[in-house]
Design a protein around this motif. Sequence first.
Motif, short mmCIF file in Angstrom:
data_model
loop_
_atom_site.label_atom_id
_atom_site.label_comp_id
_atom_site.label_asym_id
_atom_site.label_seq_id
_atom_site.Cartn_x
_atom_site.Cartn_y
_atom_site.Cartn_z
N ASP A 114 59.39 45.33 29.56
CA ASP A 114 59.05 43.95 29.20
C ASP A 114 58.40 43.23 30.38
N ARG B 168 54.42 42.23 30.49
CA ARG B 168 54.06 40.82 30.57
C ARG B 168 53.16 40.57 31.76
N LEU C 261 49.73 41.61 30.96
CA LEU C 261 49.03 40.64 30.12
C LEU C 261 48.57 39.44 30.94
N ILE C 262 49.41 39.02 31.87
CA ILE C 262 49.02 37.90 32.73
C ILE C 262 47.78 38.25 33.54
N GLN D 120 61.03 40.72 23.20
CA GLN D 120 60.66 39.84 24.30
C GLN D 120 59.14 39.63 24.37
N LEU D 121 58.43 40.70 24.06
CA LEU D 121 56.98 40.63 24.22
C LEU D 121 56.26 40.07 22.99
N PRO E 119 54.19 36.69 23.77
CA PRO E 119 53.00 36.95 24.59
C PRO E 119 51.92 37.73 23.84
N LEU E 120 52.33 38.77 23.10
CA LEU E 120 51.33 39.58 22.42
C LEU E 120 50.64 38.79 21.32
N VAL F 146 48.08 36.66 22.92
CA VAL F 146 46.83 37.36 23.24
C VAL F 146 45.98 37.52 21.98
N LEU G 230 47.00 30.21 27.35
CA LEU G 230 47.89 31.36 27.18
C LEU G 230 48.58 31.68 28.50
N LEU G 231 47.80 31.62 29.56
CA LEU G 231 48.34 31.95 30.88
C LEU G 231 49.53 31.05 31.22
N LEU H 23 52.52 32.27 29.31
CA LEU H 23 53.03 33.52 29.87
C LEU H 23 53.77 33.27 31.18
N GLN H 24 53.15 32.46 32.04
CA GLN H 24 53.75 32.25 33.34
C GLN H 24 55.01 31.40 33.26
N LYS I 212 57.15 31.46 30.84
CA LYS I 212 58.22 32.35 30.40
C LYS I 212 58.74 33.15 31.58
N GLN I 213 57.78 33.53 32.44
CA GLN I 213 58.14 34.33 33.60
C GLN I 213 59.13 33.57 34.48
N ASP J 285 62.47 33.23 32.92
CA ASP J 285 63.29 34.44 33.07
C ASP J 285 63.86 34.54 34.47
#
Lengths: 420, 441
Positions: free
Chosen positions: A385, A389, A392-393, B290-291, B294-295, B298, B424-425, B428-429, B431-432, B435
């Motif tokens: 995961d 991710r 993708l980033i 989890q993905l 994000p997917l 995209v 989108l970025l 994604l970021q 979420k990062q 986490d």
Amino acid sequence: MADSGSSEEVAVICNTDITSAESENNIINTMVERGTVLLRKMEISVAEADKRTGKNTVNMQETYTVYLIETRPAESVPEGGTPAAPDTLWRRYSEFELLRTYLLVTYPYIIIPPLPEKRAEFVWHKLSADNLDPDFVERRRVGLENFLLRVASHPVLSNDKIVFLFLTEVDSRLKSLSAMLRVKNPDKRFMGLKHYSDELNTIILQLLRVRARVADRVYGVYKVHGNYGRVFSEWSAIEKEMGDGLQSAGHHMDTYAAAIDDILEEEEHYADQLKEYLFYTDSVRSVCRKHELIQYELEMAAQDLTYKKQQKEELATGAVRIFSLKGMTSKLFGQESQEQREGRIAALEQSIQEGEEAIKEKDAECQEFVQKAWTDIERFKEQKDKDLREALISYAIMQISMCKKGIQVWSNAKECFNKM
Amino acid sequence: MSVGAPRGLASSGQKLITEMLHPLSAAEEQLSPWPDVTISVGVEKQEPGLTNGTPVEMSNPASTLQLIDRLQLDDELEADTQDPSETHDLFVTVDDPKKHVLTMETYITYRVSTKTTRIEFDLPEYCVRRRYQDFDWLRTKLEDSQPTHLIPPLPEKFVMKGVVDRFSEEFVETRMKALDKFLKRVADHPVLSFNPHLNAFLTAKDLNKRQGLALLTKVGESVKHVTGGYKLRARPSEFCAMGEYLDTFSQKLGTLDRIAQRILKEQSEYLTELREYSSVYSSWAGSEEQLQRPLEGVAGCVTTCCGAMEDLSDSTSQDFLPVLREYVLYIESMKNVLRKRDQSQAEYEGRLEAAVLRKQEDRTPIPVEVEKCQDKVECFNADLKADWERWQRNKRQDFKQLLTGMADKNINYYEKCQAAWESLLTVLQDKQTEDKTSETN
């Protein structure tokens, strides 16, 4: 064709695609040497096919095809005489499948020959999608014969008793074995994982393929713009006031066209990250298979133990419950002596004890495997995961950079056009 | 001569009609900032055949310089390089297409609106409906009556039925824009805009096309009767240069057209692959936990880029290509006019030669016709040069606009894509970091 034992076999591969041409040529093309191993002793062929109707495992009437297996001792034909009549028996496709499953499980280190298609697949003509279609049946017949010939010519497989019985005895004990060939309590988690890993494999493959096509196309779009550079340059030669603007705009078009090379080069990194996980799915699949094997061995050992216990009981009480050759011969040729019987019971007891030890060991091994495997699987899931991710980033960042470059070049060109 | 009054300069921006002086009244004050360009003052009615191409002399060099300065300043402000003699008292627009379904045929009409202060028009405003046929009639009439001038082109007359839908929104829109351009060019032309056929076109309730308005100018009349058979001796170099330029330019336009079409094709195939690309990501999202977000993100991004690409391609085929094609037609028209000029000159030279020979033989004086021929040729040359200059200026404007438009559309495309990926970025970021913080907690 309804089938009694193929839904959750351990590592079963049922469908193969031998084309009819291959099937027909297999006798010529195979490396089967007449006179090796089993084939040394007997001729084998699948001579005919026929239709039968009967009740299947769920008690429903069905029509199915049976195939005639002919065997004949491979002695040279006596001069002037007719060849001896072959021994024959009828078998249906599902029985071949059982045999193959048995072989897969019993000889996990051997590459087992495949069977012909279970169902008519890859048909280009709608009508021949029927399993009872005579052409399909004929091709299958050839494929089944090929299978038997390959097994019979294999140095290891040809010595298997079950194979011999399959070819010669109507009741080859396969049916009873088939009950044991299923992993009775498949671990749902591992099944789920195997399924996911297969899906992931498929999807990443698809993604990589489409991405490559997308890259190809975008390359084309950029490169064609390079032609603008040339024509602007030529055009500027005949213009007075517009000349300079056109000329410089042309250079920007050339820059634009050249930019795609680096952009796509960078994107390869993303593709590599995907590929890594594609290959990872193979590893995941191996772990699942290993687990299946351990589980299966455990169950086999348990079965074996049960059988031995029953035998002992039978000997001890005199009640015959299991049909066995020994039991039969003792019935026919008289009882054995008390000494002999006690001796056999003792031997069995010993064997049972050993069996119980073996099972305990195997069980412990299995549990340890499951525990360790599952820990690593959880770790792997988290890693996957996180890694994906991040991939993708970085992909998004690459796209943004590509857009910025595009805006830059076209803005420059626009300035030149404005000066025209 | 005072030139401080901006009102005298018709080119200094959009003015209210009421504020503008009629070109006839401002005739004296009209000066050319480019001394080598002749001015056509649109007063055809007064002296048919001779008023065209009369050069105006600069009487005050200092004020001319001031003029140049002013105009250059205006130039920068407006990026507008119009001929100062162009009139801005006739405004026309073509819009509002409507479909008419009759028993025998179906066709489209367009609303033609006119606003003017010219005395040639009875009313200050007009509104009529015209169909393509009517525009075609107008053009033919203009060509016939003003053969020494370059008439702007019309969009293609014939369209292959079955290949192009004559009634599709796109087609009608593109055609309408081209008709609007045609009419505006005619209305802006200092000579053509005063043509009575144009007047009829803009004003008549029913355009009775059979009624040939016999108002051909004398020049028109005589040029029409130029017969072939005269061989041109020496074409003046400037006209040679024009011919060569037109040939090369036409070639380059053809190349541009092909490149644009190729780009369209590549873009279309790119679009097809992109769409599948997006759906694979969607599919993948379905088997992940989890993905999943994000997917799906995209997939959404890629779809947005698809939309942006579609817009870019549409604008190339609807805005860019039609203009290129229209200019190819324009070039053909211009070449035709050059040919007619050549013929005119050839006739004059032929007649002159014949007359001179006769004079040598029997002292017959050179007939007046021959002199008139000379006048004709000179008029033609002057008209042509003036039109050429206008055409060049317009061409520069048009192409500047066209190419900056193309650049804009491309910039637009990338901006849309960039915005999508950037949003989108952020997701994604975020979420990062989410986490990461939950990990440390």
